[in-house]
Design an enzyme around this catalytic site. Sequence first.
Site, mmCIF file in Angstrom:
data_model
loop_
_atom_site.group_PDB
_atom_site.id
_atom_site.type_symbol
_atom_site.label_atom_id
_atom_site.label_comp_id
_atom_site.label_asym_id
_atom_site.label_seq_id
_atom_site.Cartn_x
_atom_site.Cartn_y
_atom_site.Cartn_z
ATOM 1 C CD GLU A 151 -3.084 -0.981 -0.034
ATOM 2 O OE1 GLU A 151 -3.140 0.123 -0.845
ATOM 3 O OE2 GLU A 151 -3.505 -2.209 -0.551
ATOM 4 C CE1 TYR B 5 -5.691 3.719 -0.321
ATOM 5 C CE2 TYR B 5 -3.471 3.584 -0.097
ATOM 6 C CZ TYR B 5 -4.582 3.082 -0.575
ATOM 7 O OH TYR B 5 -4.386 1.982 -1.432
ATOM 8 C CG ASP C 205 -8.386 4.918 -3.798
ATOM 9 O OD1 ASP C 205 -9.608 5.196 -4.001
ATOM 10 O OD2 ASP C 205 -7.743 4.206 -4.414
ATOM 11 C CB CYS D 137 -15.732 5.602 -12.190
ATOM 12 S SG CYS D 137 -16.688 7.103 -11.690
ATOM 13 C CB CYS E 233 -21.161 5.564 -18.339
ATOM 14 S SG CYS E 233 -20.154 7.151 -17.450
ATOM 15 C CB CYS F 253 -20.412 2.073 -14.981
ATOM 16 S SG CYS F 253 -20.519 2.065 -13.095
ATOM 17 C CB CYS G 247 -24.380 6.689 -11.981
ATOM 18 S SG CYS G 247 -23.208 8.219 -11.861
#
Length: 277
Positions: free
Chosen positions: A15, A98, A116, A172, A179, A182, A188
């Site tokens: 990370e 984070y 994030d 996204c 889209c 998605c 949305c």
Amino acid sequence: MRAEGVSPWGTLVFEVMSQQTPIPRVQPIWERWMRDWPGPADLAAAPTADVLIAWDRLGYPSRALRLQQCAAAVAARPGGRVPADMDELMALPGIGPYTASAVSCFAYHRRVAVLDTNVRRVLARTLDGREFAPSSSPGRRERSRAESLLPDDGEACADWNVALMELGALVCDQRAPRCEACPLASECAWLAAGRPAAEVRPRGQAWAGTDRQARGRVMASLRAAHVEGRPLTRADALSAATLPGADPAQASRAVDGLVADGLAVADPVTRDLGLPG
DNA sequence: AAAACGGGGAT
DNA sequence: ATCCCAGTTTT
């Protein structure tokens, strides 16, 4: 890493590396890193020069320095184990909100939202109908809302967070959202509103000609000199740091800055430069 | 609150 | 040749 069979320390390293660097570039470095230094004590005991060389060009070499400091801090803890609590994680060098949330959730299945930039964008679009999250870092409002969306089970939270991160990174997209692909398209708010553009586009950082570029050139020369077993003369360092058409003061500022940051050490007599021991 | 901090990939 | 990307620390 966000997978089975990875130690909490391995997750933390992954990370940290992923903070500013895409997964495909992180993966090979992480593999070798964990092979060479499987636990925090191993990394803490390594020569810093080797750490900086292994870091290669993942970006911001000071992050590699902090990761080694983090390793020492973890190794000094009871059992040498990575903590699970957000507050204890954030007390470690190089670990902010984070990374603390990612480690807490992915390594220990704590019920924590991982916010994030990709997740923040997904939530801003789907729930607020805005193209981007408010530019600053996530505040109380954003965090508590994200927490309210989490599944009850900790293991499910890890899946949830990974899913949102991947959705934001792969579908996204900041510039070219897909889209049509998605899974949240029908719910949305941003898509329903006709994908209105934000008034202010987030402005990226300049790169060409910056001190950061000059420092990066010196780091590259330092790594090369180290693997060849020779020092880098100050003249050569300044030469490496000199960008076309740049302010003459920039080169020395870059070199001295690296020394001040502990990324390079200067011989007190010859002024030759090297990576820290 | 804002600036400093790398380097690569997409367009 | 441009544009774009990200989280932590320091000021």
